[in-house]
Write a protein that holds these residues in place. Structure first.
Motif, mmCIF file in Angstrom:
data_model
loop_
_atom_site.group_PDB
_atom_site.id
_atom_site.type_symbol
_atom_site.label_atom_id
_atom_site.label_comp_id
_atom_site.label_asym_id
_atom_site.label_seq_id
_atom_site.Cartn_x
_atom_site.Cartn_y
_atom_site.Cartn_z
ATOM 1 N N GLU A 33 0.820 -1.207 0.000
ATOM 2 C CA GLU A 33 0.000 0.000 0.000
ATOM 3 C C GLU A 33 0.856 1.261 0.000
ATOM 4 O OE1 GLU A 33 -3.308 0.371 -0.288
ATOM 5 O OE2 GLU A 33 -3.391 -1.788 -0.648
ATOM 6 N N SER A 34 2.111 1.126 0.413
ATOM 7 C CA SER A 34 3.055 2.240 0.386
ATOM 8 C C SER A 34 4.442 1.666 0.095
ATOM 9 C CB SER A 34 3.064 2.996 1.721
ATOM 10 O OG SER A 34 3.385 2.124 2.787
ATOM 11 N N ASP A 35 5.313 2.466 -0.470
ATOM 12 C CA ASP A 35 6.606 1.966 -0.914
ATOM 13 C C ASP A 35 7.389 1.337 0.235
ATOM 14 O OD1 ASP A 35 5.795 3.044 -3.256
ATOM 15 O OD2 ASP A 35 7.498 4.386 -3.530
ATOM 16 N N MET A 36 7.884 0.136 0.007
ATOM 17 C CA MET A 36 8.685 -0.572 0.998
ATOM 18 C C MET A 36 10.136 -0.124 0.908
ATOM 19 S SD MET A 36 7.069 -4.372 0.310
ATOM 20 C CE MET A 36 8.097 -5.230 1.510
ATOM 21 N N ASP A 37 10.861 -0.284 2.008
ATOM 22 C CA ASP A 37 12.291 -0.022 1.939
ATOM 23 C C ASP A 37 13.029 -1.312 1.576
ATOM 24 O OD1 ASP A 37 12.875 -1.577 4.298
ATOM 25 O OD2 ASP A 37 12.353 0.136 5.541
ATOM 26 N N SER A 38 14.331 -1.193 1.347
ATOM 27 C CA SER A 38 15.105 -2.297 0.787
ATOM 28 C C SER A 38 15.119 -3.530 1.690
ATOM 29 C CB SER A 38 16.535 -1.826 0.524
ATOM 30 O OG SER A 38 16.532 -0.687 -0.309
ATOM 31 N N TRP A 39 15.366 -3.334 2.980
ATOM 32 C CA TRP A 39 15.457 -4.479 3.883
ATOM 33 C C TRP A 39 14.101 -5.129 4.104
ATOM 34 C CZ3 TRP A 39 19.665 -6.912 4.067
ATOM 35 C CH2 TRP A 39 20.903 -6.241 4.030
ATOM 36 N N SER A 40 13.028 -4.369 3.994
ATOM 37 C CA SER A 40 11.693 -4.961 4.076
ATOM 38 C C SER A 40 11.458 -5.894 2.892
ATOM 39 C CB SER A 40 10.627 -3.869 4.114
ATOM 40 O OG SER A 40 10.732 -3.099 5.293
ATOM 41 N N VAL A 41 11.970 -5.517 1.734
ATOM 42 C CA VAL A 41 11.878 -6.386 0.558
ATOM 43 C C VAL A 41 12.619 -7.694 0.819
ATOM 44 C CG1 VAL A 41 12.574 -6.652 -1.854
ATOM 45 C CG2 VAL A 41 11.574 -4.493 -1.074
ATOM 46 N N VAL A 42 13.827 -7.584 1.322
ATOM 47 C CA VAL A 42 14.626 -8.786 1.612
ATOM 48 C C VAL A 42 13.910 -9.682 2.606
ATOM 49 C CG1 VAL A 42 16.780 -9.620 2.620
ATOM 50 C CG2 VAL A 42 16.816 -7.647 1.069
ATOM 51 N N ASP A 43 13.378 -9.097 3.671
ATOM 52 C CA ASP A 43 12.692 -9.878 4.704
ATOM 53 C C ASP A 43 11.463 -10.585 4.135
ATOM 54 O OD1 ASP A 43 14.559 -9.059 6.537
ATOM 55 O OD2 ASP A 43 13.310 -7.468 7.404
ATOM 56 N N PHE A 44 10.710 -9.888 3.286
ATOM 57 C CA PHE A 44 9.509 -10.504 2.687
ATOM 58 C C PHE A 44 9.902 -11.674 1.804
ATOM 59 C CE2 PHE A 44 6.125 -11.185 -0.272
ATOM 60 C CZ PHE A 44 4.966 -10.906 0.422
ATOM 61 N N CYS A 45 10.923 -11.490 0.999
ATOM 62 C CA CYS A 45 11.363 -12.553 0.095
ATOM 63 C C CYS A 45 11.828 -13.789 0.869
ATOM 64 C CB CYS A 45 12.491 -12.050 -0.798
ATOM 65 S SG CYS A 45 11.975 -10.819 -2.013
ATOM 66 N N LYS A 46 12.502 -13.580 1.968
ATOM 67 C CA LYS A 46 12.952 -14.694 2.798
ATOM 68 C C LYS A 46 11.762 -15.439 3.410
ATOM 69 C CE LYS A 46 17.518 -13.066 4.308
ATOM 70 N NZ LYS A 46 18.301 -12.603 5.488
ATOM 71 N N LYS A 47 10.770 -14.698 3.838
ATOM 72 C CA LYS A 47 9.633 -15.300 4.537
ATOM 73 C C LYS A 47 8.723 -16.053 3.578
ATOM 74 C CE LYS A 47 5.858 -14.168 7.721
ATOM 75 N NZ LYS A 47 5.184 -13.090 8.503
ATOM 76 N N HIS A 48 8.579 -15.543 2.344
ATOM 77 C CA HIS A 48 7.575 -16.104 1.435
ATOM 78 C C HIS A 48 8.161 -16.788 0.202
ATOM 79 C CE1 HIS A 48 4.381 -14.215 3.751
ATOM 80 N NE2 HIS A 48 5.099 -13.100 3.760
ATOM 81 N N ASP A 49 9.471 -16.796 0.060
ATOM 82 C CA ASP A 49 10.128 -17.490 -1.060
ATOM 83 C C ASP A 49 9.570 -17.073 -2.419
ATOM 84 O OD1 ASP A 49 11.834 -18.898 0.587
ATOM 85 O OD2 ASP A 49 10.467 -20.591 0.805
ATOM 86 N N VAL A 50 9.350 -15.788 -2.614
ATOM 87 C CA VAL A 50 8.813 -15.328 -3.897
ATOM 88 C C VAL A 50 9.894 -15.381 -4.983
ATOM 89 C CG1 VAL A 50 7.037 -13.863 -2.896
ATOM 90 C CG2 VAL A 50 9.295 -12.914 -3.338
ATOM 91 N N PRO A 51 9.521 -15.741 -6.216
ATOM 92 C CA PRO A 51 10.503 -15.787 -7.296
ATOM 93 C C PRO A 51 10.688 -14.467 -8.039
ATOM 94 C CG PRO A 51 8.458 -16.752 -8.040
ATOM 95 C CD PRO A 51 8.245 -16.392 -6.593
ATOM 96 N N ALA A 52 9.818 -13.476 -7.772
ATOM 97 C CA ALA A 52 9.873 -12.222 -8.535
ATOM 98 C C ALA A 52 9.593 -11.032 -7.628
ATOM 99 C CB ALA A 52 8.873 -12.245 -9.683
ATOM 100 N N VAL A 53 10.282 -9.938 -7.924
ATOM 101 C CA VAL A 53 10.128 -8.707 -7.156
ATOM 102 C C VAL A 53 10.051 -7.533 -8.119
ATOM 103 C CG1 VAL A 53 11.108 -7.236 -5.363
ATOM 104 C CG2 VAL A 53 11.540 -9.683 -5.303
ATOM 105 N N LEU A 54 9.113 -6.637 -7.884
ATOM 106 C CA LEU A 54 9.025 -5.384 -8.637
ATOM 107 C C LEU A 54 9.355 -4.269 -7.655
ATOM 108 C CD1 LEU A 54 6.164 -4.362 -11.090
ATOM 109 C CD2 LEU A 54 7.377 -2.713 -9.670
ATOM 110 N N ILE A 55 10.429 -3.543 -7.939
ATOM 111 C CA ILE A 55 10.919 -2.549 -6.982
ATOM 112 C C ILE A 55 10.813 -1.131 -7.534
ATOM 113 C CG2 ILE A 55 12.519 -4.182 -5.929
ATOM 114 C CD1 ILE A 55 14.791 -2.707 -7.425
ATOM 115 N N GLY A 56 11.023 -0.174 -6.644
ATOM 116 C CA GLY A 56 11.101 1.236 -7.004
ATOM 117 C C GLY A 56 12.326 1.855 -6.371
ATOM 118 N N LYS A 57 12.395 3.172 -6.422
ATOM 119 C CA LYS A 57 13.583 3.851 -5.914
ATOM 120 C C LYS A 57 13.779 3.610 -4.433
ATOM 121 C CE LYS A 57 15.968 8.295 -6.119
ATOM 122 N NZ LYS A 57 15.918 9.705 -6.611
ATOM 123 N N LYS A 58 12.714 3.718 -3.641
ATOM 124 C CA LYS A 58 12.838 3.534 -2.193
ATOM 125 C C LYS A 58 13.224 2.106 -1.852
ATOM 126 C CE LYS A 58 10.467 4.314 2.210
ATOM 127 N NZ LYS A 58 9.229 4.780 2.871
#
Length: 320
Positions: A33-58
């Motif tokens: 719902e709002s831009d995530m920061d970099s480490w939040s992305v890493v933590d989510f990927c570790k928890k949910h084993d997602v194969p794809a990520v769409l990122i932005g500047k933040k």
């Protein structure tokens, strides 16, 4: 998110509704719902084993973030043309595909670049402020004069997709186009534009100068480059703020070397050097060149096209 329908995509930046809807239907995506920061992305990927990520500047991923990603991540998709918020080499070293959306922004960024050219040459910000204050005073034949665009020579730095699209629009306004790049474009792409092998050689001929290249480690436009422009030139930047030494630009604007400037990008975004806001001869906008409904939708959908290709085992459409 469920075991039967595992999440295949994390969208770590806020995206248009049409993009979110497709992502949820096609990839069971988690859409922030709002831009995530970099480490939040890493933590989510570790928890949910997602194969794809769409990122932005933040949520940009540098080497330390990429090193911490789980091995499940196969693609990092960007919904923009630029990818300077991502360590591409680090991603490649881990076998992660990186994609961008180079075509989605071309037309709107070119439109906006011409808006900056016209606004800077014709003193649009000054006229608009006069009207908002109530006008109340007629101007004489010698007052508040801009400089015409027709017949001017436009220098284009970077003759890629956007640079060529700007050149085409400028020619429709009767401008002569010259350009510089790392190499000459094919004659079929030049459309009558004149090539200069170096920026220094081109600058003395550019009555209006517009930048369309990625930012490097040092500014492209410094005091030397601004002094090589003809007196009364107009400077346009809708590319990257890091291309410009802003002290040198300020000096050029206040000394009379430049007639004016049209700026959409800045060195320390989103915090502008307040000196520029105090200058009448600068038209300012807050990094909005791609900000149309159609383009933002296309940017996100292009990113999803790339995700779909990679997760289906096909080559990415826009691999960096």
């Amino acid at each position: 998110m469920s075991e039967n329908n595992p999440t295949r995509l994390l969208i770590a930046r806020k995206v248009p509704a049409v993009v979110a809807s497709r992502a949820e239907a096609e990839f069971h995506a988690f859409v922030t719902e709002s831009d995530m920061d970099s480490w939040s992305v890493v933590d989510f990927c570790k928890k949910h084993d997602v194969p794809a990520v769409l990122i932005g500047k933040k949520s940009g991923l540098q080497a330390e973030h990429i090193a911490a990603l789980p091995s499940t991540v196969k693609i990092i998709a960007n919904a923009s043309a630029g990818f300077d918020h991502l360590d591409v080499a680090a991603a490649h070293a881990r076998g992660i595909v990186v994609t961008n959306a180079p075509d989605a922004l071309t037309e709107c960024t070119a439109d906006f670049s011409m808006l900056l050219v016209l606004a800077a040459c014709r003193r649009a910000s000054e006229y608009e402020r006069i009207m908002r204050k109530g006008w109340g005073k007629s101007f004489g034949m010698t007052e508040m004069l801009g400089t015409r665009v027709n017949s001017k020579t436009l220098g284009v730095v970077g003759f890629g997709r956007i640079g060529r699209a700007v050149a085409k629009r400028a020619q429709a306004f009767g401008m002569h186009v010259i350009y510089t790049d790392i190499g000459r474009a094919a004659p079929s792409l030049e459309n009558g534009a004149t090539f200069y092998a170096s920026l220094d050689d081109m600058l003395p001929h550019a009555q209006v100068l517009t930048l369309h290249v990625p930012a490097g480690s040092v500014p492209l436009m410094t005091k030397n480059e601004f002094e090589r422009l003809p007196a009364g030139a107009v400077f346009i930047n809708a590319a990257r703020g890091g291309l410009v030494d802003e002290d040198a630009l300020y000096e050029a604007l206040t000394s009379g070397r430049l007639f004016g400037a049209g700026l959409d990008v800045y060195w320390n975004e989103p915090h502008i050097d307040k000196r520029f806001a105090e200058l009448d001869n600068v038209f300012l906008s807050p990094h909005m060149a791609s900000a149309t409904i159609e383009t933002r939708d296309q940017m996100g959908l292009t990113a999803l096209d790339n995700v779909a290709a990679v997760l289906d085992g096909r080559p990415a459409l826009n691999q960096v």
